[in-house]
Design a protein around this motif. Structure first.
Motif, short mmCIF file in Angstrom:
data_model
loop_
_atom_site.label_atom_id
_atom_site.label_comp_id
_atom_site.label_asym_id
_atom_site.label_seq_id
_atom_site.Cartn_x
_atom_site.Cartn_y
_atom_site.Cartn_z
N SER A 1 -7.94 1.77 4.67
CA SER A 1 -7.48 2.32 2.99
C SER A 1 -6.90 3.20 3.21
N GLN A 2 -6.42 3.14 1.32
CA GLN A 2 -5.21 3.66 0.91
C GLN A 2 -5.43 5.05 1.01
N LYS A 3 -6.13 5.64 0.99
CA LYS A 3 -6.54 7.09 1.23
C LYS A 3 -6.18 7.00 2.73
N GLU B 1 2.41 2.12 -3.23
CA GLU B 1 2.19 2.76 -3.66
C GLU B 1 0.94 3.66 -4.09
N LEU B 2 1.72 4.63 -3.04
CA LEU B 2 1.12 6.34 -2.80
C LEU B 2 3.00 6.73 -2.65
N MET C 1 0.53 -0.99 0.09
CA MET C 1 -0.41 0.18 -0.34
C MET C 1 0.59 1.46 0.21
N LEU D 1 -4.19 5.44 4.81
CA LEU D 1 -3.04 5.61 4.79
C LEU D 1 -2.53 6.98 4.39
N LYS D 2 -2.59 7.49 3.38
CA LYS D 2 -1.69 8.93 2.73
C LYS D 2 -2.01 9.97 3.64
#
Length: 157
Positions: free
Chosen positions: A114-116, A33-34, A30, A118-119
């Protein structure tokens, strides 16, 4: 563990501490990907303390379970190192949240994340890391300045 090459020297260093290898690898994926981060992993809190002391990461992400005492102690033992701290857990404990905030955790995420989420957490942790570095520099300058001043600059009656 990934090995550092010349282009990675300026990357943010992230340490992931989780006793579950599958969860560590998933989180690493994850994060990959960021952005472009150097990621190191630790399988438990004791290994995490050792790696924090050796590598001085910019961000530490730790999964915390019901036996959260040892995991939070890792953060307490290493708070002299200026890193942003993120906790990921399935435990919704007021006591754990309160303790995490008291020791300076920048984010507390409940699984599944979620990815969001984590970002946003990484952005906060980066900001926390930078603020801690600025504070350290200001403190060093103050101590240096105090050593050079022999007399008070202003005399009061």
């Amino acid at each position: 563990m990934r090995y550092v090459n010349d282009s990675e020297e300026n990357m943010f260093k992230i340490l992931i501490v989780d006793n579950n290898e599958y969860h560590r690898k998933n989180l690493m994926s994850m994060i990959d990907e960021l952005g472009n981060f150097m990621i190191v992993e630790a399988g438990n809190a004791d290994d995490g303390v050792e790696k924090i002391q050796k590598m001085k990461p910019d961000i530490v992400i730790s999964e915390i379970d019901l036996s959260f005492e040892n995991d939070l102690e890792m953060f307490e033992k290493t708070k002299k190192y200026s890193y942003g701290a993120i906790v990921i857990t399935t435990v919704q404990s007021f006591e754990m949240i309160q303790r995490a905030l008291q020791i300076g955790i920048s984010d507390y995420l409940l699984k599944p994340i979620s990815q969001k989420q984590l970002k946003v957490a990484l952005e906060r942790a980066i900001l926390q890391h930078r603020q801690l570095l600025c504070y350290e520099r200001a403190l060093e300058k103050t101590v240096t300045l105090e050593k050079h001043i022999q007399e008070p600059m202003f005399h009061t009656k």
